[in-house]
Write an enzyme that holds these catalytic residues in place. Sequence first.
Site, PDB file in Angstrom:
ATOM      1  N   SER A 100       0.810  -1.209   0.000  1.00 22.67           N
ATOM      2  CA  SER A 100       0.000   0.000   0.000  1.00 22.67           C
ATOM      3  C   SER A 100       0.850   1.269   0.000  1.00 22.67           C
ATOM      4  CB  SER A 100      -0.945   0.020   1.208  1.00 22.67           C
ATOM      5  OG  SER A 100      -0.199   0.056   2.410  1.00 22.67           O
ATOM      6  N   CYS A 101       2.162   1.131   0.194  1.00 22.70           N
ATOM      7  CA  CYS A 101       3.066   2.285   0.186  1.00 22.70           C
ATOM      8  C   CYS A 101       3.689   2.438  -1.200  1.00 22.70           C
ATOM      9  CB  CYS A 101       4.192   2.107   1.193  1.00 22.70           C
ATOM     10  SG  CYS A 101       3.673   2.166   2.911  1.00 22.70           S
ATOM     11  N   ILE A 102       3.722   3.664  -1.666  1.00 22.08           N
ATOM     12  CA  ILE A 102       4.282   3.922  -3.000  1.00 22.08           C
ATOM     13  C   ILE A 102       5.782   4.138  -2.878  1.00 22.08           C
ATOM     14  CG2 ILE A 102       4.269   5.495  -4.949  1.00 22.08           C
ATOM     15  CD1 ILE A 102       1.319   6.049  -4.281  1.00 22.08           C
TER      16      ILE A 102
END
Length: 102
Positions: A100-102
Site C-alpha cells: 500500500s506504500c508507494i
Amino acid sequence: MDKTIGQATISVDQEGYLTDFSQWSKEVGEEIAKEQGIEMTDKHWEIIDYIQEKYKNEEPLSIRGIKKSGVINIKEFYALFPGGPLKKATMIAGIPKPKSCI
C-alpha cells in the site's frame, strides 16, 4: 546489499528495508530509527510490535488498518513517524515495505 549496524551486518534492499526478518533485533530497529531521525519511546515500540504481529500473521498493512487497530489514532501515528509513517514504521520493524506504500 549488506549494511552494518552496530555489531550486526544485515541484508537490505535498495530502499533500506531488511530482506531477512530473522536479522532484526530491537538494537537493529533502534539504529534504523536513529537513521530516520526518530527517538524511540514505549509507544513507538508498541506500534512496532503490532506491525510485526500483523506481518507474522500474514495480514496486510495499511494506514486504514493502523487507524482501525485501536493501538493508536492516526494523528498520533503521523506524529510518531513523521514523513511517511507506515514506510518508516515498517522499516524500523524490519519487514518489507507494504504494497500500500508507494
